[in-house]
Design a protein around this motif. Structure first.
Motif, PDB file in Angstrom:
ATOM      1  N   PHE A 152       8.760  -0.115  43.386  1.00  0.00           N
ATOM      2  CA  PHE A 152      10.066   0.382  42.956  1.00  0.00           C
ATOM      3  C   PHE A 152      10.435   1.678  43.683  1.00  0.00           C
ATOM      4  O   PHE A 152      11.600   1.903  44.013  1.00  0.00           O
ATOM      5  N   ARG A 153       9.446   2.530  43.945  1.00  0.00           N
ATOM      6  CA  ARG A 153       9.695   3.775  44.663  1.00  0.00           C
ATOM      7  C   ARG A 153      10.150   3.491  46.095  1.00  0.00           C
ATOM      8  O   ARG A 153      10.956   4.229  46.659  1.00  0.00           O
ATOM      9  N   THR A 154       9.655   2.416  46.664  1.00  0.00           N
ATOM     10  CA  THR A 154      10.039   2.061  48.032  1.00  0.00           C
ATOM     11  C   THR A 154      11.517   1.705  48.139  1.00  0.00           C
ATOM     12  O   THR A 154      12.162   1.989  49.149  1.00  0.00           O
ATOM     13  N   PHE A 155      12.070   1.116  47.083  1.00  0.00           N
ATOM     14  CA  PHE A 155      13.464   0.667  47.130  1.00  0.00           C
ATOM     15  C   PHE A 155      14.459   1.700  46.599  1.00  0.00           C
ATOM     16  O   PHE A 155      15.663   1.575  46.848  1.00  0.00           O
ATOM     17  N   ALA A 156      13.975   2.706  45.890  1.00  0.00           N
ATOM     18  CA  ALA A 156      14.881   3.618  45.201  1.00  0.00           C
ATOM     19  C   ALA A 156      15.797   4.375  46.166  1.00  0.00           C
ATOM     20  O   ALA A 156      17.034   4.308  46.060  1.00  0.00           O
ATOM     21  N   LEU A 157      15.228   5.116  47.110  1.00  0.00           N
ATOM     22  CA  LEU A 157      16.066   5.934  47.985  1.00  0.00           C
ATOM     23  C   LEU A 157      16.924   5.116  48.949  1.00  0.00           C
ATOM     24  O   LEU A 157      18.066   5.505  49.225  1.00  0.00           O
ATOM     25  N   PRO A 158      16.451   3.994  49.510  1.00  0.00           N
ATOM     26  CA  PRO A 158      17.373   3.173  50.297  1.00  0.00           C
ATOM     27  C   PRO A 158      18.603   2.747  49.506  1.00  0.00           C
ATOM     28  O   PRO A 158      19.710   2.703  50.055  1.00  0.00           O
ATOM     29  N   LEU A 159      18.424   2.443  48.216  1.00  0.00           N
ATOM     30  CA  LEU A 159      19.581   2.087  47.387  1.00  0.00           C
ATOM     31  C   LEU A 159      20.498   3.297  47.192  1.00  0.00           C
ATOM     32  O   LEU A 159      21.725   3.161  47.192  1.00  0.00           O
ATOM     33  N   LEU A 160      19.913   4.486  47.055  1.00  0.00           N
ATOM     34  CA  LEU A 160      20.728   5.689  46.922  1.00  0.00           C
ATOM     35  C   LEU A 160      21.493   5.971  48.208  1.00  0.00           C
ATOM     36  O   LEU A 160      22.673   6.363  48.171  1.00  0.00           O
ATOM     37  N   ILE A 161      20.849   5.761  49.348  1.00  0.00           N
ATOM     38  CA  ILE A 161      21.547   5.913  50.627  1.00  0.00           C
ATOM     39  C   ILE A 161      22.684   4.902  50.727  1.00  0.00           C
ATOM     40  O   ILE A 161      23.780   5.210  51.213  1.00  0.00           O
ATOM     41  N   GLY A 162      22.432   3.686  50.232  1.00  0.00           N
ATOM     42  CA  GLY A 162      23.492   2.686  50.199  1.00  0.00           C
ATOM     43  C   GLY A 162      24.665   3.134  49.351  1.00  0.00           C
ATOM     44  O   GLY A 162      25.827   2.930  49.721  1.00  0.00           O
ATOM     45  N   CYS A 163      24.379   3.784  48.221  1.00  0.00           N
ATOM     46  CA  CYS A 163      25.455   4.324  47.379  1.00  0.00           C
ATOM     47  C   CYS A 163      26.242   5.382  48.132  1.00  0.00           C
ATOM     48  O   CYS A 163      27.482   5.432  48.049  1.00  0.00           O
ATOM     49  N   LEU A 164      25.540   6.230  48.855  1.00  0.00           N
ATOM     50  CA  LEU A 164      26.206   7.273  49.631  1.00  0.00           C
ATOM     51  C   LEU A 164      27.139   6.672  50.673  1.00  0.00           C
ATOM     52  O   LEU A 164      28.296   7.100  50.817  1.00  0.00           O
ATOM     53  N   VAL A 165      26.660   5.669  51.382  1.00  0.00           N
ATOM     54  CA  VAL A 165      27.491   5.016  52.401  1.00  0.00           C
ATOM     55  C   VAL A 165      28.680   4.311  51.760  1.00  0.00           C
ATOM     56  O   VAL A 165      29.815   4.390  52.250  1.00  0.00           O
ATOM     57  N   ALA A 166      28.428   3.622  50.634  1.00  0.00           N
ATOM     58  CA  ALA A 166      29.501   2.892  49.962  1.00  0.00           C
ATOM     59  C   ALA A 166      30.555   3.833  49.385  1.00  0.00           C
ATOM     60  O   ALA A 166      31.716   3.441  49.229  1.00  0.00           O
ATOM     61  N   ALA A 167      30.169   5.061  49.065  1.00  0.00           N
ATOM     62  CA  ALA A 167      31.134   6.035  48.553  1.00  0.00           C
ATOM     63  C   ALA A 167      32.127   6.468  49.620  1.00  0.00           C
ATOM     64  O   ALA A 167      33.176   7.026  49.291  1.00  0.00           O
ATOM     65  N   ARG A 168      31.795   6.249  50.888  1.00  0.00           N
ATOM     66  CA  ARG A 168      32.668   6.515  52.036  1.00  0.00           C
ATOM     67  C   ARG A 168      33.229   7.944  52.026  1.00  0.00           C
ATOM     68  O   ARG A 168      34.451   8.149  52.072  1.00  0.00           O
ATOM     69  N   PRO A 169      32.330   8.943  52.004  1.00  0.00           N
ATOM     70  CA  PRO A 169      32.837  10.316  52.140  1.00  0.00           C
ATOM     71  C   PRO A 169      33.240  10.573  53.588  1.00  0.00           C
ATOM     72  O   PRO A 169      32.827   9.830  54.494  1.00  0.00           O
ATOM     73  N   PRO A 170      34.053  11.580  53.854  1.00  0.00           N
ATOM     74  CA  PRO A 170      34.328  11.953  55.250  1.00  0.00           C
ATOM     75  C   PRO A 170      33.005  12.253  55.960  1.00  0.00           C
ATOM     76  O   PRO A 170      32.176  13.000  55.430  1.00  0.00           O
ATOM     77  N   ILE A 171      32.802  11.648  57.110  1.00  0.00           N
ATOM     78  CA  ILE A 171      31.533  11.813  57.816  1.00  0.00           C
ATOM     79  C   ILE A 171      31.576  13.094  58.642  1.00  0.00           C
ATOM     80  O   ILE A 171      32.355  13.215  59.587  1.00  0.00           O
ATOM     81  N   ASN A 172      30.744  14.034  58.270  1.00  0.00           N
ATOM     82  CA  ASN A 172      30.629  15.275  59.029  1.00  0.00           C
ATOM     83  C   ASN A 172      29.161  15.657  59.110  1.00  0.00           C
ATOM     84  O   ASN A 172      28.274  14.873  58.750  1.00  0.00           O
ATOM     85  N   ARG A 173      28.906  16.873  59.583  1.00  0.00           N
ATOM     86  CA  ARG A 173      27.526  17.325  59.753  1.00  0.00           C
ATOM     87  C   ARG A 173      26.754  17.276  58.441  1.00  0.00           C
ATOM     88  O   ARG A 173      25.586  16.852  58.406  1.00  0.00           O
ATOM     89  N   THR A 174      27.375  17.696  57.355  1.00  0.00           N
ATOM     90  CA  THR A 174      26.688  17.725  56.064  1.00  0.00           C
ATOM     91  C   THR A 174      26.217  16.340  55.649  1.00  0.00           C
ATOM     92  O   THR A 174      25.068  16.156  55.237  1.00  0.00           O
ATOM     93  N   ILE A 175      27.081  15.351  55.771  1.00  0.00           N
ATOM     94  CA  ILE A 175      26.719  13.990  55.359  1.00  0.00           C
ATOM     95  C   ILE A 175      25.642  13.418  56.276  1.00  0.00           C
ATOM     96  O   ILE A 175      24.686  12.779  55.804  1.00  0.00           O
ATOM     97  N   ARG A 176      25.771  13.643  57.587  1.00  0.00           N
ATOM     98  CA  ARG A 176      24.761  13.113  58.516  1.00  0.00           C
ATOM     99  C   ARG A 176      23.384  13.706  58.236  1.00  0.00           C
ATOM    100  O   ARG A 176      22.371  12.974  58.188  1.00  0.00           O
ATOM    101  N   LEU A 177      23.332  15.022  58.050  1.00  0.00           N
ATOM    102  CA  LEU A 177      22.047  15.667  57.789  1.00  0.00           C
ATOM    103  C   LEU A 177      21.514  15.306  56.401  1.00  0.00           C
ATOM    104  O   LEU A 177      20.297  15.218  56.203  1.00  0.00           O
ATOM    105  N   LEU A 178      22.404  15.100  55.459  1.00  0.00           N
ATOM    106  CA  LEU A 178      21.983  14.661  54.134  1.00  0.00           C
ATOM    107  C   LEU A 178      21.272  13.316  54.215  1.00  0.00           C
ATOM    108  O   LEU A 178      20.220  13.124  53.590  1.00  0.00           O
ATOM    109  N   VAL A 179      21.827  12.398  54.987  1.00  0.00           N
ATOM    110  CA  VAL A 179      21.177  11.097  55.172  1.00  0.00           C
ATOM    111  C   VAL A 179      19.806  11.276  55.808  1.00  0.00           C
ATOM    112  O   VAL A 179      18.830  10.623  55.418  1.00  0.00           O
ATOM    113  N   GLY A 180      19.712  12.182  56.796  1.00  0.00           N
ATOM    114  CA  GLY A 180      18.413  12.458  57.407  1.00  0.00           C
ATOM    115  C   GLY A 180      17.412  12.973  56.390  1.00  0.00           C
ATOM    116  O   GLY A 180      16.241  12.558  56.376  1.00  0.00           O
TER     117      GLY A 180
END
Length: 241
Positions: free
Chosen positions: A52-80
């Motif tokens: 379950f731990r293996t799938f948790a953060l990929p799903l959260l990253i998916g939520c972030l992408v699906a939220a479609r925020p303006p893509i800038n430095r903050t969002i890119r580094l947050l994904v990193g």
């Protein structure tokens, strides 16, 4: 009969509705995965917790992408930062020093992501900043002696962790709470690693609970802050000509 102009106007609305549905599905999947992970941690089901731990953060990253925020430095580094946190959750199981290294890189990504908001952070509030300094001193004092040869990496990680929490306060209140939750989670992780504690399953549960809450709050805080900054820049200039 729908005119072509009206039909064309419905398509963006339909796409927006579809994106919201994807976001809700991913959020629900993340919530279910997180609850199952926490349950597995509480009952000592290590193999299930790992899955379950293996799938948790990929799903959260998916939520972030699906939220479609303006893509800038903050969002890119947050994904990193989220990706290296996920590596710490998975590859980090090889050894504690590997886990520290991966989470240290994650904290550096978060620091870079939140740096543009430093003017609004607790860096400008000496009393609050002193509180975080005391928090760092306590963290190091608790962990440095039992850390032994890992003392230097632990100190470096602790300093980066507290710096991230301070900068996260510049996003909004969600960022402040998220940063503090991350400090709590990693302090508990260090205590669990270097001390013999009663009820280890409860400790694993608390570590994962505070960690997941921290990651969610940092994502919410960053997306909200980026959208607010973008919306502010999009406002028409109301100054008199």
């Amino acid at each position: 009969m729908i005119t072509p102009k009206l039909a064309g106007g419905l398509r963006p609305a339909a796409r927006a509705a579809g994106r919201r549905q994807v976001l809700w599905v991913l959020a629900a999947a993340f919530a279910v995965c997180s609850v199952l992970d926490l349950a597995a941690e509480a009952f000592g089901w290590d193999a299930s917790a790992d899955v379950f731990r293996t799938f948790a953060l990929p799903l959260l990253i998916g939520c972030l992408v699906a939220a479609r925020p303006p893509i800038n430095r903050t969002i890119r580094l947050l994904v990193g930062g989220l990706l290296f946190s996920w590596l710490g959750d998975t590859v980090g199981e090889i050894g504690f020093i590997v886990k520290i290294g991966l989470f240290l890189v994650a904290q550096w990504f978060f620091i870079g992501a939140f740096w543009p908001y430093r003017a609004r952070s607790l860096l400008r509030k000496p009393i609050a900043l002193a509180g975080y300094a005391v928090l760092l001193v306590v963290l190091v004092a608790v962990l440095i002696r039992p850390a032994g040869e890992l003392a230097v990496p632990v100190m470096a990680y602790g300093a980066s962790l507290v710096a991230m929490a301070i900068l996260a306060s510049g996003l909004n209140r969600w960022g402040t709470v998220g940063g503090l939750c991350f400090v709590v989670s990693d302090t508990l992780l260090g205590m669990d690693r270097f001390y013999v504690l009663a009820m280890p399953d409860l400790m694993d549960f608390l570590i994962m609970l505070s960690y997941l809450v921290a990651e969610v709050l940092l994502v919410v805080a960053a997306v909200t802050a980026v959208r607010n900054r973008y919306d502010h820049r999009q406002l028409p200039d109301s100054r008199p000509s």
